[in-house]
Design an enzyme around this catalytic site. Sequence first.
Site, PDB file in Angstrom:
ATOM      1  N   HIS A  57      22.320 -29.698  51.012  1.00  0.00           N
ATOM      2  CA  HIS A  57      23.544 -29.073  50.500  1.00  0.00           C
ATOM      3  C   HIS A  57      24.701 -29.210  51.485  1.00  0.00           C
ATOM      4  O   HIS A  57      25.705 -28.495  51.363  1.00  0.00           O
ATOM      5  CB  HIS A  57      23.308 -27.592  50.227  1.00  0.00           C
ATOM      6  CG  HIS A  57      22.123 -27.293  49.390  1.00  0.00           C
ATOM      7  ND1 HIS A  57      21.949 -27.842  48.135  1.00  0.00           N
ATOM      8  CD2 HIS A  57      21.039 -26.516  49.624  1.00  0.00           C
ATOM      9  CE1 HIS A  57      20.804 -27.390  47.635  1.00  0.00           C
ATOM     10  NE2 HIS A  57      20.226 -26.607  48.516  1.00  0.00           N
ATOM     11  N   HIS A 219      20.116 -28.179  43.208  1.00  0.00           N
ATOM     12  CA  HIS A 219      18.855 -28.769  43.671  1.00  0.00           C
ATOM     13  C   HIS A 219      18.463 -29.975  42.842  1.00  0.00           C
ATOM     14  O   HIS A 219      17.291 -30.310  42.725  1.00  0.00           O
ATOM     15  CB  HIS A 219      17.738 -27.730  43.645  1.00  0.00           C
ATOM     16  CG  HIS A 219      18.000 -26.581  44.546  1.00  0.00           C
ATOM     17  ND1 HIS A 219      18.741 -25.498  44.143  1.00  0.00           N
ATOM     18  CD2 HIS A 219      17.676 -26.362  45.841  1.00  0.00           C
ATOM     19  CE1 HIS A 219      18.842 -24.645  45.147  1.00  0.00           C
ATOM     20  NE2 HIS A 219      18.213 -25.141  46.185  1.00  0.00           N
TER      21      HIS A 219
END
Lengths: 333, 333, 212, 212
Positions: A57, A219
Amino acid sequence: MKKIINDPARVVEEALAGMAAAHPDLIDVHFDPNYITRKGGAVQGKVGVLSGGGSGHEPMHGGLVGRGMLDAACPGAVFTSPTPDQMLDATKAVDGGAGVLHIVKNYTGDVLNFETAAELAQAEGIQVEAVVIDDDVAVKDSLYTAGRRGVGATVLAEKIVGAAAERGDDLAAVAEMCRKVNANARSMGMALTSCTVPHAGKPTFDLAEDEMEIGIGIHGEPGRERMKLEPADAVVDRLLTPVVEDLPFSSGDDTLLFVNGMGGTPLIELYIAYGHAEKVLAERGINVVRRLVGNYITSLEMQGISVTLLKLEGDMVDLWDAPVHTPALRWGV
Amino acid sequence: MKKIINDPARVVEEALAGMAAAHPDLIDVHFDPNYITRKGGAVQGKVGVLSGGGSGHEPMHGGLVGRGMLDAACPGAVFTSPTPDQMLDATKAVDGGAGVLHIVKNYTGDVLNFETAAELAQAEGIQVEAVVIDDDVAVKDSLYTAGRRGVGATVLAEKIVGAAAERGDDLAAVAEMCRKVNANARSMGMALTSCTVPHAGKPTFDLAEDEMEIGIGIHGEPGRERMKLEPADAVVDRLLTPVVEDLPFSSGDDTLLFVNGMGGTPLIELYIAYGHAEKVLAERGINVVRRLVGNYITSLEMQGISVTLLKLEGDMVDLWDAPVHTPALRWGV
Amino acid sequence: MPVSTQDVLDLVRAYAGVVTENRDYLIQLDAAIGDADHGENMDRGMRAALAKLDGETPATPSDVLKSVATSLITKVGGAAGPLYGTAFLRAATAVQGKETLEPTDVVAAITAARDGIVARGKAEPQDKTMVDAWTPAVDAAGAAASDGGGVRAVLEAAADAAEQGMRDTIPWVARKGRASYLGERSAGHQDPGATSTALLLRAAADLAGREA
Amino acid sequence: MPVSTQDVLDLVRAYAGVVTENRDYLIQLDAAIGDADHGENMDRGMRAALAKLDGETPATPSDVLKSVATSLITKVGGAAGPLYGTAFLRAATAVQGKETLEPTDVVAAITAARDGIVARGKAEPQDKTMVDAWTPAVDAAGAAASDGGGVRAVLEAAADAAEQGMRDTIPWVARKGRASYLGERSAGHQDPGATSTALLLRAAADLAGREA
Ligand SMILES: Nc1ncnc2c1ncn2[C@@H]1O[C@H](COP(=O)(O)OP(=O)(O)O)[C@@H](O)[C@H]1O
Ligand SMILES: Nc1ncnc2c1ncn2[C@@H]1O[C@H](COP(=O)(O)OP(=O)(O)O)[C@@H](O)[C@H]1O
Ligand SMILES: [Mg+2]
Ligand SMILES: [Mg+2]
Ligand SMILES: [Mg+2]
Ligand SMILES: [Mg+2]
């Protein structure tokens, strides 16, 4: 799989080593267990602010460590929450005697591992408060499910809460501010392409050349709906309308508008999306008084965007404007 | 073609409108002809620093406009140099009486259009100096060709030269500093994927799943060589070795190492590349004293990286460290 | 024949092998309704568990289970790490002090494991999680034991029931874990965690079978 | 029949149509050895030229050429903008003041255009640029004129030679423009600018043919 990596099993460690080399003035990187701390370590008397989550991320969370934001970040394996031992060591490293706030994104794994870490830290006499971020309106909130995901609001919360801690607010106040930011923020995201998890070696999902996924998380998971590609303005409307109506945001509200790229989205596209988003909010009488545009909370190389809107109340604006000095966000210093 | 856009013909204008909305405190965006100026316009007595080029390289150049860097940027169509009328109006807008420096990347189109613009501006009594950036070692330099391309050094030159102008250096000195930065910098880039030019609608070139292009520029053009994918360390070696040997950089040199993403490369990969690059330089005894990691000079959504190394001499470090306040680069303020 | 400390060590090694063989399968199941890491997480965790046990000389089945729990809790992360970690920890506590495990001890261990997972994860039956493999296994194992079944019979009943529970998750809409974010789209896919649970109990049953 | 102002206006309109038809073709040629924008650039420029001319009443062929030059210089950018802009500007100057153009004027205009492109771009023959279409065209047009050929003969000779020159660029390694960055890899591809030049001269020849 096309990536600038050496070995899928070493992606996280090598990226951490690179961050350490690239930002020697800002952060210290610790290995085994892996965590990143603000240069200089714990600030005596200041509440420590810690976050963590799966890797992939970037720049969140490690790139948000530094003065005025996070004191520590715990990077897990790609898309896998970190483990309690990382969190415990990081918590100890940044406790300046005023306790430590854990900012936790609402995913089962993150919540469970942070729970264990908090217990262990408290057992060692460290005050810990945990606030769970769950701002993703793509997921219906319900007591019977895992609830909403924590996405874009995490970045905003880490900035604002980090500033509150920096000015000396106590643990209860810092945690309260974090809950307030979460309560005032809503987000939704979409993807043009999947991402490829290094250890999986192939795209998590396949999208036809004329399809997009609406309501994705961070994700690489598929979204709530798959649909035909649409022009940028229509895509932004699909994200912004549920965001605005969920809180709801209303005419006269002062807000921070955050248009985020999923990692593989070029700025030229983010600005096109941003321009339309601010126009739509203006039509609704919602004032955008602060702005953030860029790839800040990402899913590896995924192409797509997310929109986060935060209703600014009390001194949130001052805390947003307060000096921050991290690898990814820097101003006032 | 998967992009967050509305109409290929309106990409540049809509992105400019988005930039104007996102950075009202930093820049003014002018349309028809298109150019971006630093908020407040010309600074009396200060040399104006102007650059421009095709769009699709964001944040360069428009995102580098602001205090301590560019006074103006002229965005052309995607991958197409801007036109003299844009450059002329922008030059007039930022001339504070001390003349204007044109920072030109070495592409035939850019050079020819800036030539015309300089003539026109001089005809209107504005002092103009142009410096051409050509740092790409992937292209053999020769009097009989178009010469080397201008790539990563452009970003570094704009920062350093912008700071020189900000502190009050005159046009000759500012231009000289720009030539010096160009003379001291070398770059090379590679691509994992092609990009898609919006008006073309399909990828400029096709790469197999196991291939990469070495020696690409920033316009989605194929590189010097196509080869099988390699691990990140080997890729970095392929870029860094010719860079180091071309100047050549030698043991004891103080340098700025810039690892750049081509637009679609996630930070986690850039940090892996950065870590290895700095290690290799250390083995050669080359000191990295300043660093830049991120997507700053891009080719739309292309995945890939470029490496730029700048030998820091004289007061270049101070000028690099000087305050800068632009959409993409900010520190010290 | 009761379960010895060595038997549990063999199970850990056997399960580690099974997880490695099924790593990509579990990743693909997780890719469909999650984030494509369950196989990688379990594989990383079980390899760590083996490595840790190599440096130890556990005296009882409980010691082995506790060692595995620690590895899973500290090395896996995600949802599976704490859930399986808690499961092994509770199982270890349930049979603490015992040199060998009788069928009723096995039932107690499986029950404690399931209870630990539910206590941590708060999943209800049919939420489409590993609980949907564990709970039928617990019931079947208990029934087999009260019918006087030996370790092998108990574990085979557990494995059969877990596999059935695993298959039962396919049509359900997930209400817990990442799959719940997909809403209706989660239907039609088998839950990865229920699958890794069924693999664990099948590995145990196969070992018991080997011995008999 | 000499070339009237209307003829030149017709040529601009005809060429704009040809460029639009060949937009994707020129983009693909440029994608192979450049940056995939030549077709877009020329199309944008010629549409701008038409729009500008719509608001004007040019008195002479030179006025038309000058108007087109301004549009190309201000609307195209890239390498093609200034090069074609200069070409039209020099051609305009070469025939300034003339009401109509005789064959020798046509040769003078083409020659001035080529000289302008070389003056700006410094390309040598066989550098694999538009010059490799212009230069043979200039020579052939001159020869045709001195053989007493009319406008149609002159333009057809120019167009044929430009097309030959365009094809000749295929095997060459580029030494100017973006294609030069590819080194040896630029061989085997036809130069986009030479192609748009051949298309221009062919459009002119076709018009002349129509009139005769
Ligand atoms: N609340 C819960 N209770 C029980 N099991 C759960 C819960 N949430 C998730 N799981 C199990 O965890 C599995 C996913 O594990 P894994 O992919 O390793 O972690 P993550 O979801 O964090 O990526 C799911 O298939 C499910 O069986
Ligand atoms: N130095 C030069 N002299 C003459 N023609 C040139 C030169 N450089 C480039 N060209 C021509 O320009 C064409 C490319 O034009 P275009 O693609 O529109 O501009 P750009 O190369 O800036 O993208 C090439 O095919 C070539 O014919
Ligand atoms: Mg995970
Ligand atoms: Mg171009
Ligand atoms: Mg998972
Ligand atoms: Mg081109």
